[in-house]
Design a protein around this motif. Structure first.
Motif, PDB file in Angstrom:
ATOM      1  N   UNK A 176       0.915  -1.234  -0.018  1.00  0.00           N
ATOM      2  CA  UNK A 176      -0.133  -0.011   0.010  1.00  0.00           C
ATOM      3  C   UNK A 176       0.844   1.139  -0.070  1.00  0.00           C
ATOM      4  N   UNK A 177       0.070   2.581  -0.152  1.00  0.00           N
ATOM      5  CA  UNK A 177       0.900   3.610  -0.332  1.00  0.00           C
ATOM      6  C   UNK A 177       0.977   4.342   0.988  1.00  0.00           C
ATOM      7  N   UNK A 178       0.016   4.005   1.826  1.00  0.00           N
ATOM      8  CA  UNK A 178      -0.281   4.924   3.152  1.00  0.00           C
ATOM      9  C   UNK A 178      -0.258   3.939   4.286  1.00  0.00           C
ATOM     10  N   UNK A 179       0.043   4.495   5.494  1.00  0.00           N
ATOM     11  CA  UNK A 179       0.198   3.794   6.656  1.00  0.00           C
ATOM     12  C   UNK A 179      -1.268   4.179   7.716  1.00  0.00           C
ATOM     13  N   UNK A 180      -1.020   4.133   8.907  1.00  0.00           N
ATOM     14  CA  UNK A 180      -1.732   4.682   9.867  1.00  0.00           C
ATOM     15  C   UNK A 180      -3.275   4.076   9.722  1.00  0.00           C
ATOM     16  N   UNK A 181      -4.128   5.148   9.556  1.00  0.00           N
ATOM     17  CA  UNK A 181      -5.427   4.775   9.620  1.00  0.00           C
ATOM     18  C   UNK A 181      -6.296   4.710   8.150  1.00  0.00           C
ATOM     19  N   UNK A 182      -5.103   4.814   7.105  1.00  0.00           N
ATOM     20  CA  UNK A 182      -5.867   4.654   5.758  1.00  0.00           C
ATOM     21  C   UNK A 182      -6.552   3.296   5.354  1.00  0.00           C
ATOM     22  N   UNK A 183      -7.604   3.496   4.555  1.00  0.00           N
ATOM     23  CA  UNK A 183      -8.564   2.186   4.446  1.00  0.00           C
ATOM     24  C   UNK A 183      -7.779   0.941   4.430  1.00  0.00           C
ATOM     25  N   UNK A 184      -6.992   0.600   3.431  1.00  0.00           N
ATOM     26  CA  UNK A 184      -6.312  -0.653   3.255  1.00  0.00           C
ATOM     27  C   UNK A 184      -5.214  -1.024   4.559  1.00  0.00           C
ATOM     28  N   UNK A 185      -4.903  -0.080   5.071  1.00  0.00           N
ATOM     29  CA  UNK A 185      -3.719  -0.414   6.282  1.00  0.00           C
ATOM     30  C   UNK A 185      -4.940  -0.710   7.466  1.00  0.00           C
ATOM     31  N   UNK A 186      -5.867  -0.178   7.387  1.00  0.00           N
ATOM     32  CA  UNK A 186      -6.763  -0.139   8.589  1.00  0.00           C
ATOM     33  C   UNK A 186      -7.457  -1.447   8.740  1.00  0.00           C
TER      34      UNK A 186
END
Ligand SMILES: [Zn+2]
Length: 485
Positions: A176-186
């Motif tokens: 994925x491109x993003x961390x934290x609470x971003x959709x796929x990471x979440x």
């Protein structure tokens, strides 16, 4: 047609999650088997429940729908947009515990990724197609529905694939491109919390990692399932063709962008696997799934999609819409009813050879172009639109942006500063971050030019695209992504 209530009440779901979940999974199967009338009956019954709930518990909708009949038809409900809903977040949501302040405090703590807010709700943040931030809150019933819909897709797995997945210890890699609470990471973190025994088998890889390191990390992890954006997995598949990437997952799941026929072929052949294509959004994570004929089918028993023109009049079948209104029939805490999603879709009038009763659609407008820049040693290096978008959007002070490549070594960027943010200082931060991102990918000597115009829709197509290739040569379209030209 059936007059049975298709929607289990949330209290039952809370008391008997497993039983309710099984019921949801069986119902999703039954809907697929019983045909279009059964799907329509579910849609109607569930819409009534969502509308009644929103009216009773969301001040925003109560006010918006004042004067409408008790059981309004879908077309009578006025369309809503993300900016107007986000501006009235606390009035929009149906549970007084879920305020924007409380949710923002929750998501600002990365350590809480995957936890349920107030022990009930999964919270996802997204920047969306138009680059405007949103926060989505999903209740337990909705999460159960999303799980049940996913389980109905296990038919894409052959017996051999299931054995291969078991042999690889069910390890799942999400790129994925993003961390934290971003959709796929979440979602990954949520599953880590729900299934602690599987936690170390679920791993997140950043698409911002330079390719050789990403390939090495995936080789070491050896996933059974590989999940990611089609453009990213296409580049990984090319690494497999070159003999660098050696993973052979049992299943590849792609979403977030359009899957082209060429990318599908390359991924399936290079990785020796089947692909499950997913049309997902923070508003509803499983809007449509790809079938074995490579066509997307909307999960119309739980989500309503209305392709519309700019004035919200319906777009006829077989024509690309300006945007699409989405209604989530599963989630009550944050009712999404005739919400302007911003994607262009085309609903097909013909049914699909796979026999599914669910409508066939194509999605455009989510895709940015893959940009290509020369590296120091003359190789061409691909930059994913979502990766670049993440770098720019995560810069403090940026509200929206657009980036377009005008030459082999020139990238132009438009930014819209956030509220009080200083334009010059924001631009300096953006330029610094993009420079170091490109350098981390092995790209040097690219001139960054600020385009003083604000981000805007394309005047001809009226579509908003965040990242595109504006180099004046047709070869840019013809060459294969990631290959030296
Ligand atoms: Zn099909």
């Amino acid at each position: 047609m059936s007059d049975r209530p298709h929607q289990p009440v949330p209290d039952a779901y809370r008391r008997h999650p497993l039983r309710s979940w099984l019921r949801l999974a069986l119902d999703a199967r039954r809907a697929a088997r019983d045909g279009p009338a059964a799907v329509a009956a579910r849609q109607e019954a569930r819409l009534r429940v969502i509308v009644a709930h929103a009216r009773a518990h969301s001040p925003f909708y109560r006010h918006l729908w004042a004067g409408l009949p008790d059981a309004p038809r879908l077309e009578e409900l006025p369309p809503v947009s993300k900016p107007e809903l986000m501006a009235r977040f606390d009035d929009w949501l149906t549970d007084p515990r879920v305020t924007l302040g409380a949710v923002e405090a929750f998501v600002s703590n990365p350590a809480r990724a995957g936890e349920l807010f107030a022990s009930e709700f999964s919270v996802w943040t997204t920047s969306g197609t138009t680059g405007q931030r949103a926060v989505f809150v999903h209740d337990r019933l909705a999460l159960g529905v999303y799980d049940a819909l996913t389980v109905t897709q296990t038919h894409v797995l052959t017996k051999g694939a299931i054995l291969r997945a078991l042999g690889k210890g069910l390890r799942i890699a999400t790129v994925v491109a993003t961390g934290g609470h971003h959709v796929s990471t979440s979602l990954v973190n949520l599953n880590r919390h729900r299934f602690p025994a599987l936690a170390r088998r679920l791993r997140i890889f950043s698409v911002l990692t330079p390719m050789p390191r990403l390939v090495a990390a995936l080789n070491a992890f050896d996933p059974a399932v590989l999940i990611g954006y089609p453009t990213a997995l296409h580049l990984l598949a090319l690494e497999a063709e070159r003999g660098n990437l050696r993973v052979r997952p049992a299943l590849v799941v792609v979403g977030g962008e359009v899957l082209t026929a060429q990318a599908r072929d390359t991924i399936e052949h290079a990785l020796g696997t089947r692909i499950l294509d997913l049309y997902a959004a923070g508003e509803f994570p499983g809007i449509a799934f790809g079938c074995r004929f490579g066509r997307l089918h909307a999960n119309a028993d739980w989500v309503i999609l209305e392709p519309v023109e700019a004035d919200f009049s319906p777009t006829p079948p077989d024509r690309a819409s300006h945007t699409v209104l989405i209604t989530n029939l599963a989630n009550r805490v944050q009712p999404i009813v005739r919400y302007d999603l911003g994607d262009s879709i085309t609903v097909s009038s013909a049914s699909c050879a796979c026999g599914s009763p669910f409508p066939v659609l194509e999605v455009g407008g989510r895709k940015g172009d893959v940009l290509r820049f020369p590296s120091a040693n003359g190789r061409e290096i691909a930059v994913l639109p979502l990766a670049l978008a993440t770098v720019v959007e995560k810069t403090p002070g940026v509200r929206r942006f657009q980036a377009y490549q005008t030459g082999d070594r020139e990238l132009r960027i438009r930014i819209e500063p956030d509220g009080e943010a200083d334009g010059e200082a924001t631009w300096a931060r953006v330029a610094g971050r993009v420079d170091s991102f490109l350098a981390s990918q092995g790209i040097v000597g690219v001139g960054l030019v600020r385009d003083e115009a604000l981000p805007a829709r394309d005047p001809r197509s009226q579509k908003f695209q965040a990242v595109w290739d504006a180099r004046p040569r047709p070869a840019a379209l013809a060459t294969r992504i990631g290959e030296p030209s």
